[in-house]
Design a protein around this motif. Structure first.
Motif, PDB file in Angstrom:
ATOM      1  N   GLY A 107      70.210 -61.101  17.267  1.00  0.00           N
ATOM      2  CA  GLY A 107      71.091 -60.988  18.402  1.00  0.00           C
ATOM      3  C   GLY A 107      72.599 -61.217  18.292  1.00  0.00           C
ATOM      4  N   SER A 108      73.257 -61.089  19.164  1.00  0.00           N
ATOM      5  CA  SER A 108      74.846 -61.055  18.868  1.00  0.00           C
ATOM      6  C   SER A 108      75.405 -62.162  19.642  1.00  0.00           C
ATOM      7  CB  SER A 108      75.322 -59.693  19.162  1.00  0.00           C
ATOM      8  OG  SER A 108      75.368 -59.514  20.789  1.00  0.00           O
ATOM      9  N   GLY A 109      74.611 -62.827  20.570  1.00  0.00           N
ATOM     10  CA  GLY A 109      75.225 -63.874  21.432  1.00  0.00           C
ATOM     11  C   GLY A 109      76.296 -63.115  22.393  1.00  0.00           C
ATOM     12  N   LEU A 110      76.254 -62.055  22.628  1.00  0.00           N
ATOM     13  CA  LEU A 110      76.864 -61.351  23.769  1.00  0.00           C
ATOM     14  C   LEU A 110      76.294 -60.998  25.089  1.00  0.00           C
ATOM     15  CD1 LEU A 110      78.869 -58.756  21.471  1.00  0.00           C
ATOM     16  CD2 LEU A 110      79.685 -60.806  22.270  1.00  0.00           C
ATOM     17  N   GLY A 111      75.077 -60.935  24.976  1.00  0.00           N
ATOM     18  CA  GLY A 111      74.351 -60.474  26.291  1.00  0.00           C
ATOM     19  C   GLY A 111      74.623 -61.110  27.327  1.00  0.00           C
ATOM     20  N   LEU A 112      74.515 -62.681  27.188  1.00  0.00           N
ATOM     21  CA  LEU A 112      74.586 -63.439  28.498  1.00  0.00           C
ATOM     22  C   LEU A 112      76.067 -63.479  29.078  1.00  0.00           C
ATOM     23  CD1 LEU A 112      72.355 -66.500  28.085  1.00  0.00           C
ATOM     24  CD2 LEU A 112      72.010 -64.793  29.576  1.00  0.00           C
ATOM     25  N   SER A 113      76.944 -63.663  28.382  1.00  0.00           N
ATOM     26  CA  SER A 113      78.404 -63.478  28.523  1.00  0.00           C
ATOM     27  C   SER A 113      78.963 -62.248  29.393  1.00  0.00           C
ATOM     28  CB  SER A 113      79.477 -63.564  27.417  1.00  0.00           C
ATOM     29  OG  SER A 113      79.536 -62.528  26.379  1.00  0.00           O
ATOM     30  N   PHE A 149      77.911 -67.011  21.427  1.00  0.00           N
ATOM     31  CA  PHE A 149      76.919 -68.092  21.324  1.00  0.00           C
ATOM     32  C   PHE A 149      75.759 -67.976  20.930  1.00  0.00           C
ATOM     33  CE2 PHE A 149      73.860 -71.524  22.612  1.00  0.00           C
ATOM     34  CZ  PHE A 149      74.196 -72.458  22.025  1.00  0.00           C
ATOM     35  N   ARG A 150      75.213 -68.461  20.018  1.00  0.00           N
ATOM     36  CA  ARG A 150      73.736 -68.413  19.800  1.00  0.00           C
ATOM     37  C   ARG A 150      73.352 -69.882  19.461  1.00  0.00           C
ATOM     38  NH1 ARG A 150      70.467 -64.849  16.468  1.00  0.00           N
ATOM     39  NH2 ARG A 150      69.446 -64.644  18.225  1.00  0.00           N
ATOM     40  N   SER A 151      72.238 -70.216  19.707  1.00  0.00           N
ATOM     41  CA  SER A 151      71.435 -71.506  19.562  1.00  0.00           C
ATOM     42  C   SER A 151      71.381 -71.873  17.889  1.00  0.00           C
ATOM     43  CB  SER A 151      70.130 -71.701  20.267  1.00  0.00           C
ATOM     44  OG  SER A 151      69.500 -72.907  19.726  1.00  0.00           O
ATOM     45  N   GLY A 211      64.896 -58.806  28.635  1.00  0.00           N
ATOM     46  CA  GLY A 211      64.855 -58.941  26.967  1.00  0.00           C
ATOM     47  C   GLY A 211      64.705 -60.290  26.516  1.00  0.00           C
ATOM     48  N   ASN A 212      65.728 -61.215  26.749  1.00  0.00           N
ATOM     49  CA  ASN A 212      65.805 -62.506  26.313  1.00  0.00           C
ATOM     50  C   ASN A 212      64.638 -63.117  26.585  1.00  0.00           C
ATOM     51  OD1 ASN A 212      68.614 -62.309  25.222  1.00  0.00           O
ATOM     52  ND2 ASN A 212      69.404 -63.439  26.929  1.00  0.00           N
ATOM     53  N   ALA A 213      64.028 -63.121  27.711  1.00  0.00           N
ATOM     54  CA  ALA A 213      62.679 -63.938  28.237  1.00  0.00           C
ATOM     55  C   ALA A 213      61.654 -63.362  27.096  1.00  0.00           C
ATOM     56  CB  ALA A 213      62.451 -63.543  29.353  1.00  0.00           C
ATOM     57  N   ALA A 214      61.711 -62.224  26.909  1.00  0.00           N
ATOM     58  CA  ALA A 214      60.740 -61.716  25.977  1.00  0.00           C
ATOM     59  C   ALA A 214      60.937 -62.118  24.614  1.00  0.00           C
ATOM     60  CB  ALA A 214      60.647 -60.230  25.903  1.00  0.00           C
ATOM     61  N   LYS A 215      62.258 -62.181  24.251  1.00  0.00           N
ATOM     62  CA  LYS A 215      62.632 -62.441  22.782  1.00  0.00           C
ATOM     63  C   LYS A 215      62.398 -63.961  22.499  1.00  0.00           C
ATOM     64  CE  LYS A 215      66.960 -61.548  21.956  1.00  0.00           C
ATOM     65  NZ  LYS A 215      68.466 -60.991  21.522  1.00  0.00           N
ATOM     66  N   TYR A 216      62.774 -64.664  23.707  1.00  0.00           N
ATOM     67  CA  TYR A 216      62.572 -66.336  23.303  1.00  0.00           C
ATOM     68  C   TYR A 216      61.377 -66.930  23.759  1.00  0.00           C
ATOM     69  CZ  TYR A 216      67.414 -65.220  21.846  1.00  0.00           C
ATOM     70  OH  TYR A 216      68.339 -64.553  21.277  1.00  0.00           O
ATOM     71  N   THR A 217      60.195 -66.129  24.219  1.00  0.00           N
ATOM     72  CA  THR A 217      58.887 -66.562  24.595  1.00  0.00           C
ATOM     73  C   THR A 217      58.045 -66.319  23.478  1.00  0.00           C
ATOM     74  OG1 THR A 217      59.401 -66.418  26.961  1.00  0.00           O
ATOM     75  CG2 THR A 217      57.381 -66.752  26.412  1.00  0.00           C
ATOM     76  N   ALA A 259      62.064 -65.894  35.027  1.00  0.00           N
ATOM     77  CA  ALA A 259      61.521 -67.236  34.396  1.00  0.00           C
ATOM     78  C   ALA A 259      60.590 -67.007  33.293  1.00  0.00           C
ATOM     79  CB  ALA A 259      60.733 -68.013  35.856  1.00  0.00           C
ATOM     80  N   ASP A 260      60.713 -67.977  32.369  1.00  0.00           N
ATOM     81  CA  ASP A 260      59.719 -67.753  31.311  1.00  0.00           C
ATOM     82  C   ASP A 260      59.277 -69.153  30.916  1.00  0.00           C
ATOM     83  OD1 ASP A 260      61.529 -69.207  29.005  1.00  0.00           O
ATOM     84  OD2 ASP A 260      62.825 -67.421  29.267  1.00  0.00           O
ATOM     85  N   THR A 261      58.202 -69.010  29.787  1.00  0.00           N
ATOM     86  CA  THR A 261      57.379 -70.284  29.452  1.00  0.00           C
ATOM     87  C   THR A 261      57.913 -70.614  27.823  1.00  0.00           C
ATOM     88  OG1 THR A 261      55.573 -68.894  29.103  1.00  0.00           O
ATOM     89  CG2 THR A 261      55.588 -70.190  31.142  1.00  0.00           C
TER      90      THR A 261
END
Ligand code: ADP
Length: 261
Positions: A220-226, A208-210, A161-167, A189-191
């Motif tokens: 986004g909530s910044g919770l997914g990766l943790s 954390f969010r950039s 989902g992150n790869a789709a969101k941030y690509t 892996a994403d481009t």
């Protein structure tokens, strides 16, 4: 360090001196920071979908002669916003369990082929929506896996989902599942927009969010990766990332392939 001074009096109520208390408040400050970030995130992330649900439900209820196509579109928006809300609530609950050390997994023999099917189906629509060239590289034969299927699926869906969101639209996402003798690895892996070196150390931090505008405009909530990292750890594995700003990222989730118990 917090320092407090309490006046002390003797038996005649005359000032006899002061008692000094030194207390380490670092933990307390950290807990307060976390609570503030929790509140800001929860408020913002709950408000937006709720406002959308209200607005579209109201239109459906009050506007006459809505054409069937718009009607369908409104229902779909309401549904996807409700899904976003329940995902956020689930994540917030899991994070508070994680903080209390009470996030548990239920490891059993599971069907890896099914998990792969389910996760790819789940993210297919958002990959298509962004015209992403979504490729899967799967092993010819799936090993026996003892894991918590729903937590592992949630972790992989989060990475995809992150790869789709941030690509950006038109990019490529490659999902790879590889099994060696004793390790199972999912890599995504994403481009996409990538992550700069300063921020890379923080992507697994709770909330954390950039600061990048391209991230800020995406919900986004910044919770997914943790949570994903914790799920990897609970399985005795790990989550790692390599990334380059404006080039792309690769997240790798590995878990040992050992029998439970
Ligand atoms: P969220 O996506 O809800 O913000 P996550 O914990 O999943 O929260 O991710 C934390 C942050 O890490 C994101 O806000 C983003 O800045 C960065 N990030 C995660 N995945 C990617 C990715 N594939 N490409 C670029 N940045 C990413």
């Amino acid at each position: 360090l917090r320092v407090t001074r309490t006046p002390m009096s003797d038996a005649d109520q005359a000032l006899a001196g002061h008692a000094w208390t030194l207390r380490d408040v670092t933990q307390q400050r950290l807990a307060e920071d976390m609570r503030d970030r929790f509140l800001t995130t929860a408020t913002h992330e709950l408000r937006t979908p709720l406002a959308n649900i209200r607005a579209y439900a109201e239109s459906l209820a009050t506007v006459e002669d809505i054409d069937p196509e718009s009607q369908k579109r409104f229902y779909n928006i309401i549904q996807s916003e409700a899904v976003r809300l329940s995902q956020l609530v689930d994540d917030l609950l899991d994070v508070s369990r994680m903080q209390a050390g009470a996030l548990a997994i239920d490891r059993r023999e599971m069907d890896l082929a099914r998990l792969v099917d389910e996760v790819t189906q789940k993210v297919d629509a958002s990959m298509q929506e962004h015209c992403i060239d979504f490729r899967c590289e799967l092993p010819p034969k799936y090993p026996k896996v003892y894991a918590d299927k729903s937590k592992l699926a949630a972790a992989v869906v989060n990475l995809l989902g992150n790869a789709a969101k941030y690509t950006p639209d038109g990019g490529r996402v490659t999902f790879r599942v590889e099994a060696s003798d004793n390790t199972l690895e999912f890599s995504v892996a994403d481009t996409g927009i990538g992550i700069g070196p300063d921020e890379l150390a923080h992507v697994f931090d709770r909330f954390f969010r950039s600061d990048d505008d391209r991230v800020r405009e995406i919900p986004g909530s910044g919770l997914g990766l943790s949570l994903t990292q914790e799920i990897a750890r609970l399985h005795g594995g790990e989550l790692t990332v390599d990334s380059e700003l404006n080039v792309g990222s690769i997240f790798r989730l590995t878990i040992p392939l050992e029998e439970a118990g």
